[in-house]
Scaffold this motif. Structure first.
Motif, PDB file in Angstrom:
ATOM      1  N   ALA A 119       0.789  -1.089   0.016  1.00 26.87           N
ATOM      2  CA  ALA A 119       0.112   0.084  -0.034  1.00 26.87           C
ATOM      3  C   ALA A 119       0.923   1.919   0.162  1.00 26.87           C
ATOM      4  O   ALA A 119       0.770   2.373  -0.376  1.00 26.87           O
ATOM      5  CB  ALA A 119      -1.279   0.033   1.225  1.00 26.87           C
ATOM      6  N   PHE A 120       2.166   1.158   0.683  1.00 32.99           N
ATOM      7  CA  PHE A 120       3.122   2.242   1.145  1.00 32.99           C
ATOM      8  C   PHE A 120       3.089   2.615  -0.797  1.00 32.99           C
ATOM      9  O   PHE A 120       3.199   3.546  -1.431  1.00 32.99           O
ATOM     10  CB  PHE A 120       3.806   1.753   1.644  1.00 32.99           C
ATOM     11  CG  PHE A 120       4.942   3.359   1.846  1.00 32.99           C
ATOM     12  CD1 PHE A 120       5.411   4.206   1.843  1.00 32.99           C
ATOM     13  CD2 PHE A 120       6.256   2.492   0.948  1.00 32.99           C
ATOM     14  CE1 PHE A 120       6.295   5.447   2.649  1.00 32.99           C
ATOM     15  CE2 PHE A 120       7.544   3.714   1.209  1.00 32.99           C
ATOM     16  CZ  PHE A 120       7.516   5.020   1.666  1.00 32.99           C
ATOM     17  N   VAL A 121       3.682   1.871  -0.849  1.00 34.57           N
ATOM     18  CA  VAL A 121       4.558   1.900  -2.882  1.00 34.57           C
ATOM     19  C   VAL A 121       3.549   2.440  -3.541  1.00 34.57           C
ATOM     20  O   VAL A 121       3.915   3.049  -4.390  1.00 34.57           O
ATOM     21  CB  VAL A 121       5.700   0.385  -2.674  1.00 34.57           C
ATOM     22  CG1 VAL A 121       6.130  -0.028  -4.681  1.00 34.57           C
ATOM     23  CG2 VAL A 121       6.876   0.066  -2.141  1.00 34.57           C
ATOM     24  N   GLY A 122       3.046   1.522  -3.909  1.00 33.14           N
ATOM     25  CA  GLY A 122       1.462   1.544  -4.796  1.00 33.14           C
ATOM     26  C   GLY A 122       2.598   0.905  -5.917  1.00 33.14           C
ATOM     27  O   GLY A 122       3.095   0.252  -6.425  1.00 33.14           O
ATOM     28  N   ASN A 123       2.228   1.909  -7.204  1.00 40.17           N
ATOM     29  CA  ASN A 123       2.736   1.214  -8.423  1.00 40.17           C
ATOM     30  C   ASN A 123       4.086   1.755  -9.737  1.00 40.17           C
ATOM     31  O   ASN A 123       4.043   2.458 -10.245  1.00 40.17           O
ATOM     32  CB  ASN A 123       1.994   1.186  -9.643  1.00 40.17           C
ATOM     33  CG  ASN A 123       1.629   0.475 -10.545  1.00 40.17           C
ATOM     34  OD1 ASN A 123       2.065  -0.595 -10.505  1.00 40.17           O
ATOM     35  ND2 ASN A 123       1.353   1.252 -11.857  1.00 40.17           N
ATOM     36  N   GLU A 124       4.913   1.569  -8.621  1.00 40.91           N
ATOM     37  CA  GLU A 124       6.250   2.647  -9.027  1.00 40.91           C
ATOM     38  C   GLU A 124       7.371   1.319  -8.047  1.00 40.91           C
ATOM     39  O   GLU A 124       7.187   0.648  -7.048  1.00 40.91           O
ATOM     40  CB  GLU A 124       6.533   3.494  -7.473  1.00 40.91           C
ATOM     41  CG  GLU A 124       4.945   4.444  -7.577  1.00 40.91           C
ATOM     42  CD  GLU A 124       5.734   5.939  -6.899  1.00 40.91           C
ATOM     43  OE1 GLU A 124       7.382   6.104  -6.130  1.00 40.91           O
ATOM     44  OE2 GLU A 124       4.738   6.768  -6.157  1.00 40.91           O
ATOM     45  N   PRO A 125       8.531   1.852  -8.963  1.00 37.33           N
ATOM     46  CA  PRO A 125       9.575   0.694  -7.784  1.00 37.33           C
ATOM     47  C   PRO A 125      10.280   1.625  -7.243  1.00 37.33           C
ATOM     48  O   PRO A 125       9.418   2.825  -6.969  1.00 37.33           O
ATOM     49  CB  PRO A 125      10.809   1.069  -9.476  1.00 37.33           C
ATOM     50  CG  PRO A 125      10.504   3.083  -9.707  1.00 37.33           C
ATOM     51  CD  PRO A 125       8.874   2.994  -9.929  1.00 37.33           C
ATOM     52  N   PHE A 126      10.767   0.384  -6.783  1.00 36.96           N
ATOM     53  CA  PHE A 126      11.210   1.208  -5.130  1.00 36.96           C
ATOM     54  C   PHE A 126      12.484   0.389  -4.619  1.00 36.96           C
ATOM     55  O   PHE A 126      13.081  -0.501  -5.298  1.00 36.96           O
ATOM     56  CB  PHE A 126       9.780   0.494  -3.954  1.00 36.96           C
ATOM     57  CG  PHE A 126       9.952  -0.888  -3.749  1.00 36.96           C
ATOM     58  CD1 PHE A 126       9.896  -1.454  -2.323  1.00 36.96           C
ATOM     59  CD2 PHE A 126       9.013  -1.328  -4.878  1.00 36.96           C
ATOM     60  CE1 PHE A 126       9.370  -2.401  -2.509  1.00 36.96           C
ATOM     61  CE2 PHE A 126       8.543  -2.618  -4.452  1.00 36.96           C
ATOM     62  CZ  PHE A 126       9.243  -3.357  -3.273  1.00 36.96           C
ATOM     63  N   THR A 211      10.708  -3.675  -8.292  1.00 38.84           N
ATOM     64  CA  THR A 211       9.182  -2.806  -9.944  1.00 38.84           C
ATOM     65  C   THR A 211       8.021  -3.842  -8.544  1.00 38.84           C
ATOM     66  O   THR A 211       7.994  -5.167  -7.903  1.00 38.84           O
ATOM     67  CB  THR A 211       9.374  -3.508 -10.344  1.00 38.84           C
ATOM     68  OG1 THR A 211       9.609  -5.561 -10.932  1.00 38.84           O
ATOM     69  CG2 THR A 211      10.923  -2.983 -11.549  1.00 38.84           C
ATOM     70  N   PRO A 212       7.028  -2.881  -8.911  1.00 38.33           N
ATOM     71  CA  PRO A 212       5.048  -3.611  -8.319  1.00 38.33           C
ATOM     72  C   PRO A 212       5.113  -4.521  -8.720  1.00 38.33           C
ATOM     73  O   PRO A 212       4.464  -5.519  -7.128  1.00 38.33           O
ATOM     74  CB  PRO A 212       4.971  -1.877  -8.590  1.00 38.33           C
ATOM     75  CG  PRO A 212       4.924  -1.743  -9.932  1.00 38.33           C
ATOM     76  CD  PRO A 212       6.276  -1.419  -9.412  1.00 38.33           C
ATOM     77  N   ASP A 213       5.642  -5.103 -10.232  1.00 36.50           N
ATOM     78  CA  ASP A 213       5.201  -7.089  -9.861  1.00 36.50           C
ATOM     79  C   ASP A 213       5.376  -7.754  -8.710  1.00 36.50           C
ATOM     80  O   ASP A 213       4.866  -8.357  -8.829  1.00 36.50           O
ATOM     81  CB  ASP A 213       6.046  -6.899 -11.408  1.00 36.50           C
ATOM     82  CG  ASP A 213       7.227  -6.862 -11.379  1.00 36.50           C
ATOM     83  OD1 ASP A 213       7.495  -6.008 -11.157  1.00 36.50           O
ATOM     84  OD2 ASP A 213       7.128  -7.667 -12.463  1.00 36.50           O
ATOM     85  N   VAL A 214       6.762  -8.039  -8.135  1.00 38.36           N
ATOM     86  CA  VAL A 214       7.028  -8.584  -7.046  1.00 38.36           C
ATOM     87  C   VAL A 214       5.906  -8.899  -6.420  1.00 38.36           C
ATOM     88  O   VAL A 214       6.080  -9.636  -5.542  1.00 38.36           O
ATOM     89  CB  VAL A 214       8.363  -7.882  -6.330  1.00 38.36           C
ATOM     90  CG1 VAL A 214       7.696  -6.575  -5.612  1.00 38.36           C
ATOM     91  CG2 VAL A 214       9.085  -9.035  -5.639  1.00 38.36           C
ATOM     92  N   PHE A 215       4.994  -7.362  -6.108  1.00 39.77           N
ATOM     93  CA  PHE A 215       4.385  -7.925  -4.809  1.00 39.77           C
ATOM     94  C   PHE A 215       3.265  -9.368  -5.344  1.00 39.77           C
ATOM     95  O   PHE A 215       2.757 -10.177  -4.547  1.00 39.77           O
ATOM     96  CB  PHE A 215       3.574  -6.811  -4.853  1.00 39.77           C
ATOM     97  CG  PHE A 215       3.583  -5.310  -4.256  1.00 39.77           C
ATOM     98  CD1 PHE A 215       4.111  -5.881  -2.525  1.00 39.77           C
ATOM     99  CD2 PHE A 215       3.935  -4.284  -4.763  1.00 39.77           C
ATOM    100  CE1 PHE A 215       5.419  -4.727  -2.570  1.00 39.77           C
ATOM    101  CE2 PHE A 215       4.756  -3.305  -3.829  1.00 39.77           C
ATOM    102  CZ  PHE A 215       5.757  -3.777  -3.040  1.00 39.77           C
TER     103      PHE A 215
END
Length: 289
Positions: A119-126, A211-215
């Motif tokens: 929820a914190f990251v959203g759809n962004e690389p981190f 990248t957010p696809d990891v979730f």
């Protein structure tokens, strides 16, 4: 390509390797000279241009929140007694970044810890930074090197260094594909391989650009026999599909999750302290053990 604006720091573990002190004090708050190890990690993220940071906590770690919060009574005392240098130090800590917290309710693996950040990251690389590794590079922080590497490749990046062969079985080790300069394609990430089956000595060192696809991948990653979901397994899935790179970063790395590494970091950071270095040098030279 989206810029990396957020960092995640898992800090929920029990710190069993440092018992008995970690029975009462989080391992992330153990000091290197006078600064908690976790603060060095936060400072690395801030110096890399990130000012939104999520720290994933476990139980009995409220002192981490207190450390990065304003301490009105302490600041008033320091102001009243004229201790302006200390006042600036504590004021800077509470203002260095926007820091958020979430609790990992079960100790069910590194993958599930990172999943708490969705929820914190959203759809962004981190970025993900583990606190067991402190990396000293006064010229360009390790994380900034990885962020630049991500902008070059557009792929997830693992911060890596070559380790001594006898130490390699303690790490996630890269089975390398094509290598160009500091970039190595990840064919496989082997968790703690036996020394006679090492694919290389290039070890993953607790710094990642994901990248957010990891979730979604983590949600479908099966748990290991001990019930833990490992971040390494999700990274392997991405390496097998869209690709991933190991990046050999520059910097002196200290394994502060290990007692000897922790002592080495304390001594060497002490030797970098202008107020301590001469006395410490004299003391170290005097030792006859």
């Amino acid at each position: 390509m989206s810029k990396i604006k957020k960092a995640v720091i898992p800090a929920a573990g029990f710190g069993t390797r440092f018992l008995p002190v970690t029975k009462a004090i989080p391992k992330e708050m153990l000091p290197i000279v006078d600064t908690p190890t976790l603060q060095y990690v936060v400072e690395e993220a801030v110096k890399s241009g990130i000012n939104e940071i999520l720290i994933i906590l476990g139980k009995n770690k409220k002192c981490i929140e207190d450390h990065f919060d304003i301490s009105v009574e302490l600041e008033q005392l320091l102001q009243r007694t004229g201790k302006t240098d200390y006042l600036k130090q504590v004021h800077d800590i509470s203002n260095m970044a926007h820091i958020y917290y979430v609790r990992q309710k079960e100790m069910n693996g590194s993958g599930m810890a990172v999943l708490e950040a969705e929820a914190f990251v959203g759809n962004e690389p981190f970025a993900v930074l583990y606190g067991d590794d402190i990396i000293y590079n006064p010229e360009k922080p390790c994380l900034k090197q990885l962020m630049d590497a991500y902008e070059t490749t557009g792929k997830i990046i693992l911060g890596c260094q070559n380790v001594p062969r006898e130490e390699a079985p303690k790490y996630g080790i890269i089975q390398p594909g094509n290598t160009k300069g500091k970039y190595t394609e990840i064919k496989k990430l082997v968790e703690k391989p036996p020394i006679d089956k090492l694919p290389s000595t290039l070890a993953s060192i607790g710094r990642y650009i994901l990248t957010p696809d990891v979730f979604d991948i983590l949600k479908h990653t099966p748990a290991m026999p001990n019930g833990e979901v490992c971040l390494t397994d999700a990274i392997q899935t991405i390496a097998d599909t869209t690709g991933a790179y190991a990046y050999t970063f520059d910097g002196k790395r200290y394994d502060v999750g290990d007692k000897l590494g922790y002592i080495q970091a304390t001594v060497e950071y002490g030797l970098r302290d202008e107020n301590l270095k001469e006395g410490l040098k004299k003391y170290l030279k005097s030792l006859k053990l």
